[in-house]
Design an enzyme around this catalytic site. Structure first.
Site, PDB file in Angstrom:
ATOM      1  N   SER A 265      80.686  55.643 -41.236  1.00 40.28           N
ATOM      2  CA  SER A 265      80.692  55.442 -42.683  1.00 40.28           C
ATOM      3  C   SER A 265      81.559  54.233 -43.024  1.00 40.28           C
ATOM      4  O   SER A 265      82.315  53.731 -42.197  1.00 40.28           O
ATOM      5  CB  SER A 265      81.248  56.687 -43.372  1.00 40.28           C
ATOM      6  OG  SER A 265      82.642  56.753 -43.131  1.00 40.28           O
ATOM      7  N   LYS A 266      81.416  53.836 -44.277  1.00 36.36           N
ATOM      8  CA  LYS A 266      82.207  52.741 -44.820  1.00 36.36           C
ATOM      9  C   LYS A 266      83.694  53.049 -44.625  1.00 36.36           C
ATOM     10  O   LYS A 266      84.488  52.172 -44.326  1.00 36.36           O
ATOM     11  CB  LYS A 266      81.860  52.658 -46.308  1.00 36.36           C
ATOM     12  CG  LYS A 266      82.294  51.436 -47.010  1.00 36.36           C
ATOM     13  CD  LYS A 266      81.512  51.316 -48.296  1.00 36.36           C
ATOM     14  CE  LYS A 266      82.023  52.185 -49.432  1.00 36.36           C
ATOM     15  NZ  LYS A 266      83.310  51.811 -49.984  1.00 36.36           N
TER      16      LYS A 266
END
Ligand code: GLU
Length: 510
Positions: A265-266
Site C-alpha cells: 500500500s501507499k
C-alpha cells in the site's frame, strides 16, 4: 475469421496510479501489441462520490511516460466513444430493466434507514455484517415482496429505487482464468449487488459488462481484487444473452509488501521510504503529495521492466527487457498465481542497469532538470554529455547524477581536507607545485598524457602514484568518489584543473 484482440484498462479516476495499476496496464498493453490488437482505456467514473479532479489526466500522463499509448480512449477517441462511463449513462438502464423483466433482477425501494435497520436487526456474532442477499431479500421492500401494483405505484410516484441482481441460490458458476485455470463460485456466497443506482447511474458491475460487450473486448485482465466480483459478471453475461461474447479473463496477482504479507500500500511506501505511485500525486482535497517513481529518478524503461518482472518471467534468466522484447516474449500463462513481493533494492537495480545501457544523449534532458533543481547551471552540452558518460555506471537513480557529477560544473562544495591532511608532507607539496607548473605548460590535454606526466613526475620525486591519487582526487572532486581522476582533469580542462590543485595546496599549507 478470428476476432481482433481488444483489451481494456478500466481505471476509476480516484487518485494516483499504484504500481499494481500500471502493471495491469502493462500486461494488457503487451498482450494487445503482441497480437496486433487494440488497447483501450475506459474511464470507470460511475461512482461520482469517489471522483477526484485531475486523476484522469494523471492516468494519461503516466501511460505516456511509460510509452503505452492507447488506441482508443477519452483522449484518443475511437469508434466506441464515449469512453467515459459517466457519458454513457443513458446506455445502461435498458439492460437493468431487461434483467428485471426476465426475472434476474428486481427493484428495491429500501431507504438508507431501512438498510441500516436490517444490518442491526440481523447482526449476529457469526454474521457481523448482514448483506442484502437471498436470505434477507424477502424481508426487504422490493418488487419481490411488494405486489405488482405497489411496485408500479412506487415507480410512478418517483420513489427512489435501485435495481439489484437476484443471485441464485446455491448454484456453481465457473470460468477459466488464463492464470488460475478453472475458478468456481457458489452463488449463495454473493450478495444481491446493486446494478443501477438511485441516481440512474449504473454500478461498476453492470457498466463493466455492458461496456465490455459493446466495445467488443476479447480479453479482460485486471487485478486479483476483482475476482470476488467475477460471479456477478459471469451471471450478467449469461442473463443478458451475451455468454458467447464473454471476454477471456485473467486476474493478476497482487503486489505484496516487502516485509510481511498483504497488498503493498501507499502507507508501506511512506513507512519504508520508497514510492508506490507511478509519479507524484497531489490529492486535490488534502494537498498531500505522494511521491512517484518518476520523480524519484526512475527511467520509464526501468519502471516498465521492473513491473513486468513482478509476477512474470520468460522462463530463462533474462531480467532486462525492453518494451519490444516484452511484447515479443510476454505470455499470460507464465504469470504466477501467487502474489509478487515488491523489493525496492531490486527495483533500483533495474534502474541502474537501464542507466548504464543508455546513451548520454538520451539522459541529458532529464538530468538537466535535476541539475536545475539543485541550482547548478549547465550551459555546455558537450561537457554534460561527457560527465554523464563518465559517471553513469555509478548512478542508480537520476538525482545521483547531481551528487556524482556536480563537480564538473562547479567547484566542489566541500573539500574533504581531513582525508589528505594527516599524510600531507613537503614532498607531496613539492610534487603538486611542480605538477601545477607542468600542467600549465603541457602541450596536449588528454587523460592518457596527463596520467603519464603525473606518473613520471611521481617517479622523479620518488613517490608512489598511489599515495598521490587520493590528494589529487580530493583536489578535483572534493571527496573520495568519482570516475578516473585523469578523465576528470581532461574533462574539466586545464584552467579548472590547475586552479583546483592550487586551491587545495594552499588550504593544506595553512
Ligand atoms: N474500474 C475497475 C478498477 O477501478 C476496473 C476493474 C476491471 O477491470 O474490471 O480497477
Amino acid at each position: 475469421m478470428t476476432k481482433k484482440i481488444r483489451v481494456r484498462f478500466a481505471p476509476s479516476p480516484t487518485g494516483g496510479l499504484h504500481l499494481g495499476g500500471v502493471r495491469t496496464v502493462l500486461f494488457n498493453y503487451l498482450f494487445a501489441k503482441q497480437n496486433g490488437g487494440d488497447f483501450i482505456v475506459r474511464i470507470e467514473d460511475t461512482d461520482q462520490t469517489r471522483f477526484v479532479e485531475g486523476a484522469e489526466a494523471y492516468i494519461f500522463d503516466t501511460l505516456k511516460w511509460c510509452g503505452m499509448v492507447p488506441d482508443e480512449s477519452p483522449l484518443h477517441g475511437g469508434p466506441f466513444a464515449p469512453y467515459r462511463q459517466s457519458e454513457r449513462k443513458a446506455n445502461y438502464r435498458q439492460y437493468a430493466e431487461q434483467l428485471v423483466i426476465d426475472g434476474y433482477a428486481y427493484y428495491a425501494f429500501d431507504t438508507p434507514a431501512d438498510l441500516e435497520a436490517m444490518r442491526t436487526a440481523y447482526k449476529t456474532p457469526e454474521n457481523p455484517s448482514p448483506q442484502y442477499n437471498h436470505a434477507l431479500r424477502d424481508k426487504m421492500r422490493n418488487s419481490l415482496t411488494l405486489t405488482a401494483d405497489e411496485t408500479a405505484n412506487l415507480l410512478a410516484s418517483d420513489t427512489p429505487y435501485v435495481i439489484r441482481i437476484k443471485m441464485p441460490l446455491n448454484e456453481t458458476v465457473s470460468f477459466n482464468d488464463m492464470i488460475r485455470g478453472e475458478v468456481n463460485f457458489n452463488t449463495s456466497q454473493v450478495d444481491d449487488k446493486v446494478l443501477l443506482k438511485a441516481d440512474g447511474m449504473p454500478t461498476y458491475h453492470l457498466a463493466v459488462v455492458v461496456d465490455d460487450y459493446q466495445m467488443k473486448i476479447t480479453h479482460a485482465f485486471r487485478g486479483e481484487e476483482w475476482l470476488p466480483s467475477a460471479p456477478v459478471h459471469l451471471l450478467l453475461w449469461d442473463y443478458l444473452g451475451w455468454k458467447n461474447e464473454m471476454p477471456e479473463w485473467a486476474h493478476l496477482p497482487l503486489i505484496l509488501k516487502p516485509d510481511g504479507n498483504g497488498k503493498l500500500s501507499k502507507r508501506d511506501g511512506d513507512r519504508l521510504g520508497f514510492p508506490v505511485f507511478a509519479s507524484d500525486w497531489t490529492d486535490p482535497k488534502t494537498h498531500e503529495t505522494t511521491t512517484g517513481f518518476k520523480e524519484h529518478g526512475f527511467l520509464p524503461e526501468a519502471f516498465v521492466n521492473l513491473l513486468a518482472m513482478l509476477g512474470w518471467n520468460d522462463g530463462t534468466d533474462q531480467e532486462i527487457f525492453s518494451m519490444d522484447e516484452l511484447i515479443a516474449q510476454f505470455s499470460m500463462e507464465r504469470v504466477h498465481k501467487g502474489g509478487a513481493k515488491f523489493d525496492y533494492e531490486k527495483a533500483k537495480w533495474y534502474n541502474h542497469e537501464w542507466i548504464k545501457r543508455k546513451h548520454p544523449k538520451e539522459l541529458e534532458l532529464s538530468i538537466q532538470k535535476y541539475f536545475a533543481e539543485a541550482g547548478i547551471t549547465v550551459t555546455d552540452d558537450a561537457l554534460l554529455a561527457k560527465a554523464i558518460e563518465l559517471v553513469k555506471d555509478r548512478c542508480t537513480l537520476l538525482p545521483d547524477f547531481v551528487t556524482q557529477a556536480a563537480f564538473f560544473f562547479q567547484l566542489p562544495e566541500q573539500i574533504d581536507i581531513a582525508a589528505v591532511q594527516p599524510k600531507w608532507d613537503d614532498k607531496k607539496n613539492m610534487f603538486f607545485n611542480e605538477l601545477i607548473r607542468a600542467y600549465e605548460l603541457s602541450a596536449v590535454w588528454e587523460s592518457s598524457d596527463l596520467e603519464t606526466e603525473f606518473k613520471e613526475m611521481a617517479a622523479a620525486h620518488q613517490l608512489k602514484p598511489g599515495e598521490l591519487m587520493l590528494p589529487f582526487r580530493i583536489m578535483l572532486v572534493g571527496g573520495k568518489f568519482g570516475p578516473g581522476v585523469f578523465e576528470i582533469a581532461a574533462t574539466i580542462g586545464r584552467n579548472e584543473t590547475v586552479a583546483r590543485i592550487k586551491k587545495v595546496v594552499v588550504l593544506l599549507h595553512l
